[in-house]
Scaffold this motif. Structure first.
Motif, PDB file in Angstrom:
ATOM      1  N   UNK A  11     -17.144 -63.462 -54.699  1.00 10.61           N
ATOM      2  CA  UNK A  11     -17.703 -64.761 -54.099  1.00 10.61           C
ATOM      3  C   UNK A  11     -18.604 -65.649 -54.257  1.00 10.61           C
ATOM      4  N   UNK A  12     -18.928 -66.579 -54.487  1.00 13.93           N
ATOM      5  CA  UNK A  12     -19.839 -66.883 -53.319  1.00 13.93           C
ATOM      6  C   UNK A  12     -20.415 -66.626 -52.465  1.00 13.93           C
ATOM      7  N   UNK A  13     -21.952 -66.747 -52.082  1.00 10.15           N
ATOM      8  CA  UNK A  13     -21.868 -65.748 -50.464  1.00 10.15           C
ATOM      9  C   UNK A  13     -21.961 -67.141 -49.535  1.00 10.15           C
ATOM     10  N   UNK A  60     -12.821 -77.272 -56.801  1.00  7.62           N
ATOM     11  CA  UNK A  60     -12.927 -76.741 -57.492  1.00  7.62           C
ATOM     12  C   UNK A  60     -11.480 -76.806 -58.062  1.00  7.62           C
ATOM     13  N   UNK A  61     -10.377 -77.218 -59.048  1.00  7.19           N
ATOM     14  CA  UNK A  61      -9.426 -76.245 -59.051  1.00  7.19           C
ATOM     15  C   UNK A  61      -8.700 -75.446 -59.473  1.00  7.19           C
ATOM     16  N   UNK A  62     -10.540 -74.855 -60.609  1.00 11.10           N
ATOM     17  CA  UNK A  62     -10.173 -73.276 -61.063  1.00 11.10           C
ATOM     18  C   UNK A  62     -11.216 -73.011 -61.485  1.00 11.10           C
ATOM     19  N   UNK A  63     -11.659 -72.232 -60.214  1.00 10.12           N
ATOM     20  CA  UNK A  63     -13.313 -71.852 -59.581  1.00 10.12           C
ATOM     21  C   UNK A  63     -13.429 -70.699 -60.564  1.00 10.12           C
ATOM     22  N   UNK A  69     -18.318 -71.166 -62.938  1.00  8.58           N
ATOM     23  CA  UNK A  69     -17.618 -73.120 -62.151  1.00  8.58           C
ATOM     24  C   UNK A  69     -17.287 -72.090 -61.068  1.00  8.58           C
ATOM     25  N   UNK A  70     -17.749 -72.866 -59.831  1.00 10.78           N
ATOM     26  CA  UNK A  70     -17.394 -72.538 -58.766  1.00 10.78           C
ATOM     27  C   UNK A  70     -16.789 -73.526 -58.429  1.00 10.78           C
ATOM     28  N   UNK A  71     -16.271 -72.564 -57.121  1.00 10.05           N
ATOM     29  CA  UNK A  71     -14.917 -73.663 -56.019  1.00 10.05           C
ATOM     30  C   UNK A  71     -15.478 -75.147 -55.574  1.00 10.05           C
ATOM     31  N   UNK A  83     -20.043 -79.353 -61.691  1.00  7.01           N
ATOM     32  CA  UNK A  83     -19.686 -78.308 -60.301  1.00  7.01           C
ATOM     33  C   UNK A  83     -20.756 -77.899 -60.702  1.00  7.01           C
ATOM     34  N   UNK A  84     -21.083 -77.302 -59.327  1.00  4.34           N
ATOM     35  CA  UNK A  84     -21.715 -76.672 -58.656  1.00  4.34           C
ATOM     36  C   UNK A  84     -22.218 -75.484 -59.324  1.00  4.34           C
ATOM     37  N   UNK A  85     -22.156 -74.543 -60.590  1.00  2.00           N
ATOM     38  CA  UNK A  85     -22.225 -73.587 -61.129  1.00  2.00           C
ATOM     39  C   UNK A  85     -22.751 -74.110 -62.291  1.00  2.00           C
ATOM     40  N   UNK A  86     -23.092 -75.818 -62.507  1.00  2.00           N
ATOM     41  CA  UNK A  86     -23.705 -76.071 -63.762  1.00  2.00           C
ATOM     42  C   UNK A  86     -25.257 -76.641 -63.258  1.00  2.00           C
ATOM     43  N   UNK A  87     -25.122 -76.362 -61.601  1.00  2.00           N
ATOM     44  CA  UNK A  87     -26.133 -77.502 -61.095  1.00  2.00           C
ATOM     45  C   UNK A  87     -27.131 -76.168 -60.384  1.00  2.00           C
ATOM     46  N   UNK A  88     -28.593 -76.078 -61.002  1.00  2.00           N
ATOM     47  CA  UNK A  88     -29.687 -75.022 -60.412  1.00  2.00           C
ATOM     48  C   UNK A  88     -30.670 -75.421 -58.660  1.00  2.00           C
ATOM     49  N   UNK A  89     -30.664 -76.834 -58.838  1.00  2.00           N
ATOM     50  CA  UNK A  89     -31.070 -77.146 -57.441  1.00  2.00           C
ATOM     51  C   UNK A  89     -30.558 -79.161 -57.161  1.00  2.00           C
TER      52      UNK A  89
END
Length: 171
Positions: A11-13, A60-63, A69-71, A83-89
């Motif tokens: 999972x994310x650190x 986010x309901x479906x990480x 796709x982050x939570x 979603x934070x998974x689609x963001x670099x910064x």
């Protein structure tokens, strides 16, 4: 729902959750995004100087780590939820080269493994990529499509009869 990082690294650190708390602290303020543009064969980022107001950080309901796709996702004043998974910064105060406290969130894995990873362009890498793409388009059996089109061309040629050209007679 308050997901905690798993100990085995699936999972994310822990620093991801610290960054989420920093993002929640700036709700209602102007932020700047660097968004990830991932395609079938390449990935890049979109730097934007457009200021956006962060309206919320929601679960986010479906990480899904396989689909990046982050939570959590950000709700922005332009009507989007990203979603934070689609963001670099994510940064505040400056859209370009933020330092220290201005840097709220960084997708470290993506930045290190994709953006700044060493690359080599060689004949072999071009051949591998081209072969993979051609197989996706035409199938993995070489010549199959060509054999089918040659057979169809022959059948069409054998069945084609041009119209007779006749000239009207002069009387």
């Amino acid at each position: 729902m308050n997901p905690e990082p798993e100990k085995d690294g699936l999972w994310p650190p822990r620093d991801y959750f610290v960054a989420v708390q920093r993002l929640r602290a700036v709700i209602g303020q102007v932020i700047y995004l660097v968004e990830i543009n991932a395609g079938e064969i390449n990935a890049g980022v979109k730097f934007s100087a457009q200021p956006l107001v962060l309206l919320g950080v929601i679960d986010y309901p479906e990480p899904d780590p396989y689909r990046q796709l982050c939570p959590h996702m950000l709700i922005l004043n332009d009507g989007r939820g990203v979603n934070l998974g689609r963001i670099a910064r994510v940064s505040i105060n400056t859209p370009f080269q933020p330092q220290g406290e201005d840097l709220l969130f960084t997708q470290q894995d993506f930045v290190q493994q994709f953006l700044f990873a060493p690359r080599s362009l060689s004949r072999e890498s071009i051949q591998q990529t081209s072969t993979m793409l051609l197989q996706q388009m035409f199938g993995d059996t070489p010549g199959r499509l060509l054999a089918q089109s040659t057979q169809a061309d022959e059948e069409q040629a054998n069945s084609y009869h041009p119209p007779l050209l006749t000239q009207p007679t002069k009387s």
